[in-house]
Design a protein around this motif. Structure first.
Motif: not given
Length: 663
Positions: A302-306, A314-323, A325-334, A446-450
């Motif tokens: 999920t983290a890498i897919f999102a 290009n929608d600023i809120k959608r970028v944050l939305a997928y962010s 989803v990705s960060q929640l993936g980090f939490m589930f990995v933990a 890496f993708m998150t930072a980008f």
């Protein structure tokens, strides 16, 4: 000492009732409505601080209080009870603290909305539901809150109910969460029935389940361990609530709601419920290495897919939305590798910087909307391609947004650095960890930072692309909007110091969060030999490597969107097919439409036309025609003439006599 815990959810409930019943007809004034809504959650925050302080200084770390008896069925006794332990205490501080700032922000952001009272009614109800979920001492009280946040998400995502897209997004969130809720109930029924029927322990109380969980170790169901089956069901519930593969598509669509709603859902409340639930049931999850590996793998994918989808939005809120989803993936990995403290730690730091990012995006949208409205234009106020160069126009929003980007990217020594590093370390070195999962998560980092710095540069740097008629009307948001941003940016900066890893703890501060959460997690970790093995030098090398990865991601974004702003267009043109797939979110929604939505519609149409119309209606209509024909025939016997009835009686008498004589 802890018998007043009920006050914490009580205040938002009262605020919701007052604004909901009286806001439109009697109160009307926005300032009073906003003060009631914000004051209610702030009072909860103050009471939470009091109990948090008591718990920190208390030698006993687990306290239950029963408000009232709920139901008694056979051997099962269910109470309206609350549980305060280090885990619920941390969640209370996040929900009430960040929630108070979001409510305050909403007073300025929602100014002038026709449904102002309704918005704060829903927001308070949302906070109440999440607090019930966090504080419940048994699974049914948790489930009341679990369903409550699902209902409130439907109401808030569909706040602009006159918009078709908002209504569709609300229904999508509601339906997809019901899929996960079905899994939650199956898991609960499995544990309840197995403990009760086989071991005589009829309970859904969390403390009692933790104490008796060892009884389940030898039980099997469907050829697998009961704990594996039950925890997989619970995880299905978590994937729905916390938007993990495959039930993630509702969360980006939740952007149809007002920006404060996005901040509340994504940062402080609903989506963290799945992570919290696994933390609450960590004893059961620790008993099943299979489930934990599934959790880690799904989280990593999920983290890498999102993150890939966040590249092209290009929608600023959608970028944050997928962010999110990705960060929640980090939490589930933990959670999957047994780093329960690290998962809750990242939940907390993520609440700080993601709430700041969403509210910062809302500040930009607020400014853009008013500028475009003043110039009588209808350009998209959320499209980053219409922004650029806003750092001089909105310095506070730019600074706080930039700080949060540094935090989510994991740069030292912002909050995200500490929590992300702990997750990466446990993924690499834990007895339940996986090197493959570690590689996936590093790539996702890496993708998150980008894509976060892509978002920062497109919004605040370069040439301002706003319509010339509106450029001069863009300005910084009022203090009621910027004050929460400043507070959250401060927390995003220093909030990670409660969890300093020992390898860089030169001041010997200690990992305060790990020490505080130890009574909740350490027992199950020790019982099942879940720990991170490795030398201090290895951990430092991995830490440096993760920082380098983040810097490379930031560097690539800087090169493409700051130094060479023409490069993204060239890249998109060269890899147009890949860009189209990513931009269209890998066509997952379209696939779901084909596989599930359209199939369900076709099944419904078949049941209607093929069965209901032809079979059910055919039987009903046929009987109606038969009865009609019989009625038509019999109608002629009812003439109302006495001599006809007398003749009929004579005829009947003759027939009866004839039958009697013949027999």
């Amino acid at each position: 000492m802890y018998d007043k815990l009920w006050l914490i959810p009580f205040f938002p409930l009262v605020g919701s009732i007052i604004n909901g019943l009286l806001g439109k007809r009697f109160i009307k004034n926005e300032k009073i409505i906003g003060a009631i809504g914000t004051g209610a959650i702030f009072l909860s925050f103050l009471v939470s601080c009091k109990f948090f302080y008591q718990l920190v200084n208390d030698s006993v770390k687990i306290h239950e209080t029963v408000v009232a008896s709920w139901m008694s069925v056979g051997n099962l006794q269910v109470d309206w009870g609350f549980l305060l332990d280090p885990l619920s205490a941390v969640m209370l501080m996040v929900v009430c603290g960040v929630g108070s700032l979001i409510h305050l922000y909403s007073i300025g952001y929602m100014h002038g909305e026709e449904g102002f009272y309704r918005f704060f009614c829903y927001m308070n109800l949302f906070a109440f539901s999440m607090l019930m979920l966090v504080l419940g001492n048994n699974a049914l009280v948790m489930f009341v809150g679990w369903e409550g946040v699902g209902l409130c998400s439907y109401l808030l995502i569909g706040y602009y109910f006159e918009k078709q897209s908002a209504g569709d997004a609300a229904k999508k969130a509601f339906v997809m969460n019901r899929v996960g809720d079905f899994g939650f109930l199956l898991g609960l029924f499995t544990i309840f029935w197995t403990l009760g029927s086989k071991h005589g322990v009829w309970t859904i109380n969390f403390v009692e389940i933790s104490e008796k969980a060892h009884l389940l170790s030898g039980d099997m169901i469907l050829g697998a361990g009961v704990t594996t089956v039950a925890t997989l069901c619970f995880f299905l519930g978590a994937t729905g609530k916390s938007a993990q593969l495959p039930l993630f598509t509702w969360l980006p669509d939740a952007m149809e709601g007002p920006t404060p709603v996005s901040a509340l859902i994504h940062a402080a409340t609903m989506v963290t419920a799945g992570v919290y639930m696994i933390g609450r049931m960590n004893v059961l999850f620790a008993m099943s290495p299979t489930t934990m590996m599934v959790v880690a793998v799904v989280g990593a994918l999920t983290a890498i897919f999102a993150a890939t989808i966040g590249f092209a939005q290009n929608d600023i809120k959608r970028v944050l939305a997928y962010s999110t989803v990705s960060q929640l993936g980090f939490m589930f990995v933990a959670m999957g590798v047994g780093a329960f403290t690290a998962g809750i730690f990242h939940l907390m730091t993520h609440a700080f910087f993601k709430a700041c990012l969403f509210l910062g995006s809302g500040s930009v949208i607020h400014a853009m909307h008013h500028a475009l409205h003043h110039a009588h234009l209808s350009d998209d106020a959320q499209d980053m391609r219409n922004m650029g160069g806003l750092r001089k126009k909105m310095p506070i929003t730019w600074a706080t947004f930039g700080i949060s980007c540094l935090a989510i990217s994991g740069l030292p020594f912002f909050s995200g650095f500490f929590s992300k590093d702990e997750i990466l370390w446990w993924t690499f070195a834990s007895t339940r960890g996986s090197k493959v999962v570690w590689v996936i998560v590093v790539v996702a980092a890496f993708m998150t930072a980008f894509y976060m710095f892509r978002c920062l540069y497109m919004t605040f740097y370069g040439e301002q692309k706003t319509n010339p008629k509106a450029k001069d009307h863009v300005h910084e948001s009022p203090w009621v909007i910027t004050l929460p941003l400043v507070v959250l940016a401060g927390l995003a900066t220093v909030g990670g110091f409660v969890g300093i890893p020992h390898v860089i703890d030169v001041a010997h501060i200690g990992n305060k969060l790990d020490q505080f959460l130890a009574p909740v997690f350490h027992h199950s970790q020790q019982l099942h030999n879940i720990e991170a093995h490795g030398t201090a030098s290895t951990e430092i090398i991995l830490m440096i490597f993760s920082v380098v990865v983040a810097l490379v991601g930031i560097g690539v974004a800087t090169m493409m969107y700051l130094k060479n702003p023409d490069m993204p267009a060239k890249f998109t043109a060269k890899f147009s097919k890949l860009h189209r797939w990513v931009f269209n979110k890998w066509y997952v929604d379209e696939a779901y439409d084909v596989l599930f939505v359209n199939t369900t519609k076709k099944l419904g149409i078949f049941c209607w036309r093929g069965f209901d119309v032809n079979v059910i209606d055919g039987i009903v209509n046929g009987l109606a025609k038969l009865i009609g024909a019989i009625s038509t025939a019999l109608r002629h016997t009812q003439t109302g003439q006495f001599h006809n009835y007398a003749l009929t009686m004579v005829f009947g008498t003759v027939v009866m006599l004839a039958i009697f004589i013949l027999n």
